[in-house]
Design an enzyme around this catalytic site. Structure first.
Site, PDB file in Angstrom:
ATOM      1  N   ASP A 280       2.881  -5.183   2.963  1.00 47.51           N
ATOM      2  CA  ASP A 280       2.309  -4.730   1.705  1.00 47.51           C
ATOM      3  C   ASP A 280       2.644  -5.819   0.680  1.00 47.51           C
ATOM      4  O   ASP A 280       3.544  -6.644   0.902  1.00 47.51           O
ATOM      5  CB  ASP A 280       2.868  -3.364   1.288  1.00 47.51           C
ATOM      6  CG  ASP A 280       2.022  -2.733   0.178  1.00 47.51           C
ATOM      7  OD1 ASP A 280       1.122  -3.418  -0.352  1.00 47.51           O
ATOM      8  OD2 ASP A 280       2.264  -1.563  -0.157  1.00 47.51           O
TER       9      ASP A 280
HETATM   10  C1  BGC Z   1      -0.379  -1.418  -2.544  1.00 42.83           C
HETATM   11  C2  BGC Z   1      -1.295  -1.572  -1.339  1.00 42.83           C
HETATM   12  C3  BGC Z   1      -2.445  -2.482  -1.685  1.00 42.83           C
HETATM   13  C4  BGC Z   1      -1.897  -3.810  -2.140  1.00 42.83           C
HETATM   14  C5  BGC Z   1      -2.972  -4.816  -2.492  1.00 42.83           C
HETATM   15  C6  BGC Z   1       0.019  -2.755  -3.122  1.00 42.83           C
HETATM   16  O1  BGC Z   1       0.635  -2.595  -4.362  1.00 42.83           O
HETATM   17  O2  BGC Z   1       0.775  -0.698  -2.182  1.00 42.83           O
HETATM   18  O3  BGC Z   1      -1.759  -0.304  -0.940  1.00 42.83           O
HETATM   19  O4  BGC Z   1      -3.282  -2.630  -0.581  1.00 42.83           O
HETATM   20  O5  BGC Z   1      -1.093  -3.597  -3.298  1.00 42.83           O
HETATM   21  O6  BGC Z   1      -3.612  -4.478  -3.647  1.00 42.83           O
END
Ligand code: BGC
Length: 790
Positions: A280
């Site tokens: 993530d």
């Molecule tokens: C989130 C993810 C997301 C990623 C990219 C993160 O803050 O937890 O779910 O895909 O950002 O935007």
């Protein structure tokens, strides 16, 4: 082998030696050779470039955005992998998210617009209990990914609904892992049918936003296997997502992105995952450990991670073969990506057609919670509607953060009513418009790049004088009272004024209901919400309650389709609605406790730039496997609305339950007949629960083992539904043996219209214990957990 190749092979025996290799090579072998040849040409720096993303714009300025590769390729995308033309390696563009593609709708020096369809939130989609419908939504969502030039959609998200206050529950599906797994698999199949990828996220046990970068989830192996990993397992085994996104949190002391147990032993060895794993965004703190664990790609990526990886290889702390393995996994997916195949994307998906899919899907996941004396659907006499509640006018289409979508328009409830020919009471409409405009102007402007990302403080309900309510009740035919809630990533919800209604909301429901009822008219509450809330204290007041969730951009039209009876509601609850928040099994362990405040968030991922300090925190899952209805039913707790519950404008009769045998051998077939005995056509969600013997292990009183939805049954028509139970459906996870075991004894099959409305039951026996699957021991908690059991 194509036809031309076949001829060459047949006609040129002299060249046999030369051709034998290409004739007999499987596609897998050919790809392997291609990958090996690329890796052989790569320098150590190239390899580090491949496993670390190309960065993201953390400053929030447009200027900074334009230098990030993702933004150059697709403005508003969340990230991209490296562009290495020397090696014939194209970048892959990764973009959010669960309710539709999230990109920027406007571009500098470009008059065009790039809107995407805002589909209903994940929880609504799951509430349809209809994998076919979800697959269809996935197909059109995937088409937008393809046509806008993205390669991988950062969705679906499937963390389990452990506690109603998790701020991202709207992005996730349910409290039941079987339902989660089946709906996720359908979504993955749908999106990937468009030849683009998915990233199932956030793997795993990421069930809160508080201290999300650091929290250590302490949880038993059994609860992990049966509850928190099970949805991911089903999705991987049934749909092979291109990628998996590891989560921010730790499990039992180790960051998930740094856990070999999770990413290699379980995900690859046990489940056979074939794609690559990405972190993530800014997750974890040790790039080398992430490489070793099998977290192949670090996102969004920063130069420090590359330096660490290169230095570790040079100093002999990281075997280069580990890097090669991770690069190979990324290339394996890259070769499938549209950008690599030079797909000529149009930037013009058919948004009109997709809006119709969104509208239909939304109606199928709404849940009718109450309908006293057939208050709904609207009768022919209903012409003038009084719409109360801010969100009747400012509908909430979906949650905030990366799960949000930039859609071209959204249809408020008021507009949906007008579109369908109803007259909306004007002076209320005018008063709400003025009130909302004023309140918006007074709303605090958040600071920093993330301000637009976070949910804005909710505008308090407008106070409506009781004299006006009385007047409206006399002059209109029915009242709608909309209650709205919103949340999103980075913050959990609160009990006060969020899970619970505010005093003003309660009094609005009460006063409006009373005034309309005194005039012989009905009052209907519409819940425009993203997660479970309290209903027990006020649900007696209105005549009907429609749980409309956050229904996507066609919201108003979808809600009116159901209110008017154009569509008969067929959604059922995917979560228990408890009587009060105090009844939730994880109440004393959510969101855990802070062990040390404001620790320095150092590490390789760059999260310290984004968030310099955080708390050291832990959360212990003491409720263990007793999550949701597994708890409420086993502990015999009263609930407001149980898991699986939902009304229809018609009624169904269940009969003719048949088991293929009263003894389980390898498999068992179940069939049951459902008949529409009411006045209008409708669909019914049929749930199969299993109560297993619990001599060896304590077990929930029942668990969902299968489900199906009938077709649209006209009045008087019936349908026979068939289910197949496999040994796995009977099994529980026995930690001491690291095995899924089906205990010998009597099993009860319960066919329910909900988890508490069992219509038919039968039993079968299992003669001898079955060890269904032995797995590697993994993810053991670092200490004894004081676990709850009945
Ligand atoms: C989130 C993810 C997301 C990623 C990219 C993160 O803050 O937890 O779910 O895909 O950002 O935007």
């Amino acid at each position: 082998m194509d036809f031309g190749m076949k001829i060459i092979c047949l006609m040129a025996p002299a060249l046999f030696g030369l051709f034998v290799a290409s004739c007999s090579k499987s596609p897998g072998e050919a790809e392997r050779e291609k990958i090996d040849a690329i890796i052989a040409k790569m320098t150590l720096e190239d390899k580090a470039d491949m496993v670390v993303g190309t960065g993201m714009n953390l400053s929030g300025t447009n200027e900074a955005a334009s230098v990030v590769l993702a933004d150059k390729l697709l403005p508003g995308a969340a990230g991209a992998t490296s562009d290495m033309s020397r090696l014939d390696i194209t970048p892959m563009v990764l973009a959010d998210g669960p309710a539709g593609l999230r990109i920027r709708p406007n571009r500098d020096d470009d008059a065009g617009t790039y809107y995407c369809t805002a589909f209903p939130i994940a929880t609504l989609l799951a509430s349809s209990w209809d994998p076919e419908l979800v697959q269809r939504v996935g197909e059109v969502m995937g088409n937008e990914v393809l046509e806008y030039g993205a390669d991988i959609l950062l969705a679906p998200a499937l963390n389990l609904h452990r506690n109603p206050l998790c701020g991202r529950n709207f992005e996730y599906y349910s409290e039941d892992p079987l339902l989660v797994g089946k709906i996720t698999a359908a979504m993955v199949r749908g999106v990937q049918s468009q030849n683009v990828g998915t990233s199932i996220k956030h793997f795993a046990a990421n069930n809160q936003e508080t201290n999300r970068f650091t929290v250590d989830t302490i949880v038993s192996e059994r609860a992990l296997r049966e509850i928190y990993l099970e949805g991911f397992r089903i999705a991987v085994e049934e749909a092979q997502p291109w990628t998996v996104m590891s989560s921010y949190n730790k499990i039992n002391g180790t960051y998930t992105s740094q856990s070999y147990d999770l990413l290699t032993r379980i995900l690859r060895d046990d489940w056979g995952f074939q794609g690559f794993v990405m972190t993530d965004w800014l997750g974890g703190d040790d790039a080398v450990a992430q490489m070793e664990a099998g977290n192949d790609l670090l996102m969004p990526g920063n130069p420090k991670q590359k330096e660490r990886i290169i230095a570790a290889v040079k100093e002999g702390r990281l075997d280069e073969s580990v890097l090669n393995r991770n690069v190979a996994r990324i290339l394996h997916i890259l070769f499938r990506s549209p950008r690599y195949k030079q797909y000529p994307y149009s930037s013009k998906p058919d948004l009109r057609a997709h809006a119709l899919v969104a509208r239909r899907a939304a109606t199928d996941g709404m849940v009718l919670l109450k309908n006293r004396e057939g208050a709904l659907p609207f009768t022919g006499q209903i012409k003038k509607v009084a719409a109360f509640g801010n969100t009747s006018y400012e509908i909430i289409t979906g949650g905030t953060g990366s799960g949000d979508v930039n859609e071209a328009y959204s249809v408020p409830l008021m507009e949906g009513l007008e579109n369908a020919g109803y007259i909306v009471y004007q002076s209320l409409k005018v008063a709400y418009a003025a009130y909302i405009k004023d309140a918006k102007e007074k709303q605090p402007v958040g600071e920093g790049p993330l301000a637009a990302f976070m949910p804005k403080p909710r505008i308090e309900e407008m106070e409506v004088q009781s004299s006006l309510i009385k007047k409206v009740a006399a002059e209109t035919d029915i009242a709608l009272i909309t209650i709205g809630r919103n949340s999103g990533e980075m913050a959990d919800r609160k009990q006060e004024g969020d899970f619970d209604l505010t005093e003003r909301e309660k009094s609005l429901i009460q006063t409006v209901s009373k005034a309309f009822q005194e005039n012989g008219k009905k009052a209907v509450v519409v819940l425009n919400i993203g997660g479970v809330m309290e209903t027990a204290s006020w649900r007696d007041d209105p005549d009907a309650i429609l749980l409309a969730w956050q229904p996507g951009q066609e919201a108003g039209n979808s809600i009116v389709d159901v209110l008017s009876g154009k569509v008969n509601p067929s959604g059922k609850l995917v979560d228990t609605f408890p009587v009060s928040y105090a009844d939730v099994p994880s109440v004393s362990n959510f969101p855990g406790r802070v062990l040390e405040s404001d620790i320095n968030l150092a590490g390789d991922s760059g999260r310290d730039v984004f968030e310099p300090t955080s708390n050291k925190a832990e959360v212990v899952y003491e409720e263990d496997i007793y999550v949701g209805y597994r708890y409420y039913n086993s502990f015999k707790k009263e609930v407001a609305y149980e898991f699986g519950y939902g009304l229809s404008y018609t009624q169904f009769e269940y009969g003719n339950l048949k088991l293929s045998s009263n003894e389980f051998k390898d498999t068992l077939s179940i069939s049951v007949e459902v008949k529409n005995i009411g006045p209008v056509a409708g669909r019914e969600v049929v749930q199969v629960y299993l109560s297993a013997p619990s001599e060896k292990l304590d077990k929930p009183s029942e668990e969902l083992a299968a489900f199906a939805k009938t077709g649209l049954l006209e009045p008087g028509r019936s349908q026979t539904l068939h289910f197949e139970l496999s040994p796995r459906d009977l099994a529980s996870f026995v930690t001491s043996e690291s095995s899924w075991i089906a205990e010998a004894g009597q099993y009860e099959v319960k066919i329910g219209a909900s988890s508490r409305d069992i219509k038919q039951a039968a039993s079968f026996s299992l003669g001898e214990e079955l060890v269904v699957k032995k797995v590697q021991k993994a993810l053991a908690p670092q200490r004894e957990i004081n676990r709850m059991h009945p």
